[in-house]
Motif scaffolding. Structure first.
Motif, PDB file in Angstrom:
ATOM      1  N   THR A 198       0.883  -1.171   0.000  1.00 30.72           N
ATOM      2  CA  THR A 198       0.000   0.000   0.000  1.00 30.72           C
ATOM      3  C   THR A 198       0.919   1.219   0.000  1.00 30.72           C
ATOM      4  O   THR A 198       1.258   1.748   1.055  1.00 30.72           O
ATOM      5  CB  THR A 198      -0.906   0.028   1.248  1.00 30.72           C
ATOM      6  N   ILE A 199       1.313   1.630  -1.204  1.00 34.47           N
ATOM      7  CA  ILE A 199       2.156   2.818  -1.330  1.00 34.47           C
ATOM      8  C   ILE A 199       1.237   4.040  -1.299  1.00 34.47           C
ATOM      9  O   ILE A 199       0.330   4.162  -2.129  1.00 34.47           O
ATOM     10  CB  ILE A 199       2.964   2.794  -2.651  1.00 34.47           C
ATOM     11  N   VAL A 200       1.438   4.904  -0.306  1.00 27.24           N
ATOM     12  CA  VAL A 200       0.721   6.176  -0.220  1.00 27.24           C
ATOM     13  C   VAL A 200       1.813   7.229  -0.072  1.00 27.24           C
ATOM     14  O   VAL A 200       2.461   7.315   0.978  1.00 27.24           O
ATOM     15  CB  VAL A 200      -0.257   6.210   0.975  1.00 27.24           C
ATOM     16  N   ALA A 201       2.060   7.976  -1.153  1.00 24.20           N
ATOM     17  CA  ALA A 201       3.210   8.885  -1.193  1.00 24.20           C
ATOM     18  C   ALA A 201       2.700  10.289  -1.464  1.00 24.20           C
ATOM     19  O   ALA A 201       2.265  10.605  -2.569  1.00 24.20           O
ATOM     20  CB  ALA A 201       4.189   8.439  -2.279  1.00 24.20           C
ATOM     21  N   SER A 202       2.739  11.143  -0.431  1.00 24.85           N
ATOM     22  CA  SER A 202       2.119  12.468  -0.522  1.00 24.85           C
ATOM     23  C   SER A 202       3.154  13.552  -0.777  1.00 24.85           C
ATOM     24  O   SER A 202       4.313  13.450  -0.345  1.00 24.85           O
ATOM     25  CB  SER A 202       1.372  12.771   0.784  1.00 24.85           C
ATOM     26  N   GLY A 203       2.696  14.606  -1.487  1.00 21.92           N
ATOM     27  CA  GLY A 203       3.570  15.761  -1.713  1.00 21.92           C
ATOM     28  C   GLY A 203       4.899  15.327  -2.290  1.00 21.92           C
ATOM     29  O   GLY A 203       4.947  14.492  -3.204  1.00 21.92           O
ATOM     30  N   PRO A 204       6.010  15.849  -1.751  1.00 22.25           N
ATOM     31  CA  PRO A 204       7.334  15.510  -2.302  1.00 22.25           C
ATOM     32  C   PRO A 204       7.687  14.024  -2.167  1.00 22.25           C
ATOM     33  O   PRO A 204       8.510  13.528  -2.934  1.00 22.25           O
ATOM     34  CB  PRO A 204       8.306  16.389  -1.494  1.00 22.25           C
ATOM     35  N   ASN A 205       7.041  13.305  -1.235  1.00 21.44           N
ATOM     36  CA  ASN A 205       7.316  11.861  -1.120  1.00 21.44           C
ATOM     37  C   ASN A 205       6.913  11.114  -2.389  1.00 21.44           C
ATOM     38  O   ASN A 205       7.398  10.013  -2.656  1.00 21.44           O
ATOM     39  CB  ASN A 205       6.557  11.256   0.070  1.00 21.44           C
ATOM     40  N   GLY A 206       5.998  11.700  -3.161  1.00 20.53           N
ATOM     41  CA  GLY A 206       5.555  11.071  -4.401  1.00 20.53           C
ATOM     42  C   GLY A 206       6.668  10.922  -5.418  1.00 20.53           C
ATOM     43  O   GLY A 206       6.544  10.132  -6.358  1.00 20.53           O
ATOM     44  N   ALA A 207       7.744  11.664  -5.255  1.00 22.20           N
ATOM     45  CA  ALA A 207       8.869  11.570  -6.195  1.00 22.20           C
ATOM     46  C   ALA A 207       9.708  10.316  -5.964  1.00 22.20           C
ATOM     47  O   ALA A 207      10.609  10.023  -6.742  1.00 22.20           O
ATOM     48  CB  ALA A 207       9.736  12.820  -6.099  1.00 22.20           C
ATOM     49  N   SER A 208       9.425   9.562  -4.887  1.00 17.52           N
ATOM     50  CA  SER A 208      10.087   8.272  -4.628  1.00 17.52           C
ATOM     51  C   SER A 208       9.107   7.169  -5.036  1.00 17.52           C
ATOM     52  O   SER A 208       8.111   6.938  -4.353  1.00 17.52           O
ATOM     53  CB  SER A 208      10.448   8.165  -3.149  1.00 17.52           C
TER      54      SER A 208
END
Ligand code: ZN
Ligand code: ZN
Ligand code: ZN
Length: 369
Positions: A198-208
């Motif tokens: 369950t990848i939930v990558a918000s804001g700048p974390n989405g770049a990983s």
């Protein structure tokens, strides 16, 4: 689940095909332990523990499943496919496999087999030549039969329902980990037995691309990459959709239009006979033309089935043509370090006249509170 609901005739045909591949590759015996090849050929999934479970499948002659005695009651016997050889706590399972396998000139061993067993088997069976089982099983498992496509459809519909549930959820003020737990709950509620990620990558974390959902609190005005999947009746699901909390961040809408067009063009290009690498190139060329080539940092897709990632890989290094029955993801992404990331992923199955999209959630970013 310890066994796949697949009938003996189907397993028998798979074993016939794997024996034909063994003849082609001059392999005398196939040895399978934990990992996806064992359930594919026997319907049985080994427990990932220190007691050895191993299918010994000679090119000619009957297959035997060597299994710890205390786990024998778990095995659904398949007369005509394999017989069971339980071993007791004082027995040596390596010696038992050795008796069944003889002295092969070339042996294939399951790619996920623990090194301690591979090393012991190499000593027991003699030097010879060892090849990974994927050489034999990869091309077979890549082409799904009707029952497998039906299982993938059920898994995709269930994960779609989980994503649709989350569309009615609040993201702002919650941590990524909280939203990830809600995804996991919904994935299970819709029938999966296992949550795989369950990848939930918000804001700048989405770049990983493979960000681990953490304690970061999601804010309004952010884009959130949600990439989730599980296993339902032995087959995997995998979907990525973009969630936007209120208004999207500066620049997101224009770049997402590029990504969506690239993904949809790659899906349209995925037909029987098209090299997998060509599908990758369709997505990559469009993203590069928009100036984001260096921000698309991974392959376009991967096969899916008993494993979440398996053959065929949609990558520049795979020139093999797609075949009817191939099931795989098309999931380009654009990642802007320090700003945001985005990915759009669907699972397809190649058909005689194009492809069937298993995921049906619309491609628009999902706006949440
Ligand atoms: Zn991945
Ligand atoms: Zn995914
Ligand atoms: Zn994927």
């Amino acid at each position: 689940v310890t066994s796949l609901s697949v009938d003996d005739a189907v397993l028998g045909r798979r074993c016939d095909r794997v024996r034909a591949a063994m003849a082609e590759h001059d392999v005398d015996v196939l040895l399978l332990s934990v990992g996806p090849d064992l359930p594919y050929l026997t319907g049985y999934e080994a427990m990932p523990l220190e007691r050895l479970t191993m299918l010994v499948l000679p090119r000619e002659g009957d297959a035997t499943l060597v299994v710890p005695g205390l786990e024998a009651p778990r095995v659904h016997e398949r007369p005509g496919v394999f017989t069971i050889a339980p071993w007791g706590e004082a027995d040596d399972p390596i010696a038992l496999v050795g008796q069944l396998a003889g002295r092969p000139r070339r042996a294939a061993v399951g790619d996920h087999t623990w090194a301690r067993f591979v090393l012991a088997l190499q000593a027991e069976l003699g030097a010879g030549d060892w090849v990974p089982a994927r050489t034999l099983t990869g091309p077979l498992r890549a082409v799904k039969d009707d029952a497998e496509v039906a299982a993938l459809r059920r898994a995709a519909a269930a994960v779609d329902a989980a994503v649709t549930d989350l569309a009615g959820s609040r993201f702002s003020g919650r941590t990524e980990a909280e939203v990830a737990r809600e995804f996991a709950d919904r994935i299970l509620a819709h029938g999966h037995q296992v949550v795989n990620f369950t990848i939930v990558a918000s804001g700048p974390n989405g770049a990983s691309p493979h960000h681990d959902a953490g304690e970061r609190v999601i804010r309004r005005g952010e884009a959130v990459v949600c990439d989730v999947g599980g296993t339902l009746d032995g087959y995997c699901s995998d979907i990525t959709r973009m969630f936007v909390v209120g208004e999207p961040p500066e620049g997101f809408t224009e770049i997402y239009a590029v990504l969506r067009e690239a993904q949809e063009a790659a899906v349209a290009a995925a037909t029987a006979g098209t090299p997998a690498a060509a599908v990758d190139a369709v997505a990559r060329d469009r993203i590069a033309a928009a100036g984001h080539g260096e921000h698309f940092v991974h392959r376009t897709g991967h096969g899916i089935g008993i494993e979440a990632h398996e053959d065929p890989y949609v990558v520049a290094t795979n020139p093999a043509p797609l075949e009817v029955g191939h099931a795989f993801s098309v999931e380009p992404g654009i990642y802007l370090p320090g700003r945001f990331g985005m990915r759009l992923e669907d699972i397809l199955v190649i058909t005689a006249d194009g492809s069937e999209a298993l995921n049906r959630v619309p491609h628009d970013p999902i706006v949440v509170g």
